[in-house]
Structure formats: C-alpha cells, structure tokens
Design a protein around this motif. Structure first.
Motif, mmCIF file in Angstrom:
data_model
loop_
_atom_site.group_PDB
_atom_site.id
_atom_site.type_symbol
_atom_site.label_atom_id
_atom_site.label_comp_id
_atom_site.label_asym_id
_atom_site.label_seq_id
_atom_site.Cartn_x
_atom_site.Cartn_y
_atom_site.Cartn_z
ATOM 1 N N PHE A 9 -32.380 62.498 2.625
ATOM 2 C CA PHE A 9 -33.220 62.686 3.805
ATOM 3 C C PHE A 9 -33.811 61.323 4.161
ATOM 4 O O PHE A 9 -34.492 60.704 3.340
ATOM 5 N N MET A 10 -33.559 60.850 5.387
ATOM 6 C CA MET A 10 -34.020 59.544 5.860
ATOM 7 C C MET A 10 -35.029 59.745 6.976
ATOM 8 O O MET A 10 -34.746 60.467 7.938
ATOM 9 N N ASN A 11 -36.205 59.144 6.859
ATOM 10 C CA ASN A 11 -37.215 59.243 7.909
ATOM 11 C C ASN A 11 -36.966 58.155 8.945
ATOM 12 O O ASN A 11 -37.357 57.004 8.760
ATOM 13 N N ASP A 12 -36.336 58.537 10.037
ATOM 14 C CA ASP A 12 -36.039 57.607 11.118
ATOM 15 C C ASP A 12 -37.044 57.741 12.270
ATOM 16 O O ASP A 12 -36.799 57.267 13.366
ATOM 17 N N THR A 13 -38.184 58.388 12.011
ATOM 18 C CA THR A 13 -39.210 58.559 13.035
ATOM 19 C C THR A 13 -40.282 57.479 12.873
ATOM 20 O O THR A 13 -40.269 56.712 11.911
ATOM 21 N N LEU A 14 -41.221 57.447 13.799
ATOM 22 C CA LEU A 14 -42.331 56.495 13.727
ATOM 23 C C LEU A 14 -43.522 57.055 12.955
ATOM 24 O O LEU A 14 -44.519 56.361 12.769
ATOM 25 N N ASP A 15 -43.421 58.305 12.522
ATOM 26 C CA ASP A 15 -44.490 58.969 11.780
ATOM 27 C C ASP A 15 -44.064 59.223 10.348
ATOM 28 O O ASP A 15 -42.878 59.245 10.036
ATOM 29 N N CYS A 16 -45.041 59.467 9.488
ATOM 30 C CA CYS A 16 -44.736 59.879 8.122
ATOM 31 C C CYS A 16 -44.159 61.290 8.141
ATOM 32 O O CYS A 16 -44.402 62.066 9.062
ATOM 33 N N ALA A 17 -43.378 61.608 7.136
ATOM 34 C CA ALA A 17 -42.792 62.942 6.993
ATOM 35 C C ALA A 17 -42.909 63.347 5.529
ATOM 36 O O ALA A 17 -43.027 62.498 4.644
ATOM 37 N N THR A 18 -42.882 64.660 5.291
ATOM 38 C CA THR A 18 -42.906 65.149 3.920
ATOM 39 C C THR A 18 -41.719 66.066 3.682
ATOM 40 O O THR A 18 -41.226 66.728 4.598
ATOM 41 N N VAL A 19 -41.271 66.098 2.435
ATOM 42 C CA VAL A 19 -40.210 66.992 1.987
ATOM 43 C C VAL A 19 -40.767 67.775 0.812
ATOM 44 O O VAL A 19 -41.362 67.195 -0.108
ATOM 45 N N GLN A 20 -40.580 69.097 0.858
ATOM 46 C CA GLN A 20 -41.130 69.958 -0.193
ATOM 47 C C GLN A 20 -40.234 71.182 -0.338
ATOM 48 O O GLN A 20 -39.635 71.639 0.638
#
Length: 122
Positions: free
Chosen positions: A13-24
């Motif tokens: 999973f790659m965060n390509d956004t400008l915001d933080c993301a979480t994976v759970q």
C-alpha cells in the motif's frame, strides 16, 4: 492458480496523496487495540500474505474510509488514491459491481468516519 503448495505474496500500500493515511485490520477498526500503520505522504507499507487467503483492511485518509478485501495470487501494489475515486459531478446511479482498483483488491465499502478526524474536510 490454487495448488497444494502454500506460498506468500506481497501487498504494498503506497500513500500517493498529500495527506496522511492509516492501514488497519478491518476487525480492529475503531477499537483501542490492534496495530495501526500511519503512512505519511510518499510512504508505503508492504504486507506479507498467504497467497489466495482473504484479508480485510480499513484504509483511512482524513474522514474517508475504504473497507477493502485483499485476495491475491501474486504481488500487488495499490496506491491509496486508487481506493478513493473522484466524486461524480452529479448523482450517479449506484454501482452494481464493487470497485476493483487493482487485481486482487476489492473496495467493499466507502464511507466517512468523523470520530477520529483532526481535519475539517466535510
């Protein structure tokens, strides 16, 4: 491709956004227990899965949450932005098929969770 030999695949999973993301893990979402991975913009996490086994995750950015099912027979790379399609300019009919941004990943549900949000993006 199912066979008698069990092997592992990688889910990235790659965060390509400008915001933080979480994976759970989906079963742990919203609970105080369980592991949560915080991805800053540009970061990724690689999960090692048993090939063909079903895994359910919740990915969140701001208030948007995607409940996804992962079942892959080979390595998969999925960007966060692929899980959250751009909104339609006007109301669109309900989709009869779930979103499948990449092979092996299905978005089961898109929703908003305001409980744990520090941003105002309503």
């Amino acid at each position: 491709m199912p066979g008698t030999t069990q092997y592992e695949v990688l889910l990235d999973f790659m965060n390509d956004t400008l915001d933080c993301a979480t994976v759970q893990l989906q079963r742990d979402y919203g609970r105080g227990s369980g592991a949560v991975v915080l991805l800053h913009p540009g970061e990724s996490v690689t999960l090692v899965l048993d090939a063909g086994t079903v895994y359910k995750y919740a990915l969140k950015t701001r208030t948007k949450v995607a409940n996804v099912t992962a079942r892959a027979w080979r390595d998969v790379r999925c960007t966060v932005s692929q899980l959250f399609p751009a909104p339609a300019p006007h109301p669109a009919p309900a989709a009869s098929e779930p979103l499948r941004p990449v092979q092996g990943i299905t978005v089961d549900r898109l929703w908003r969770d305001m409980r744990f949000c520090i941003w105002n993006d309503v």
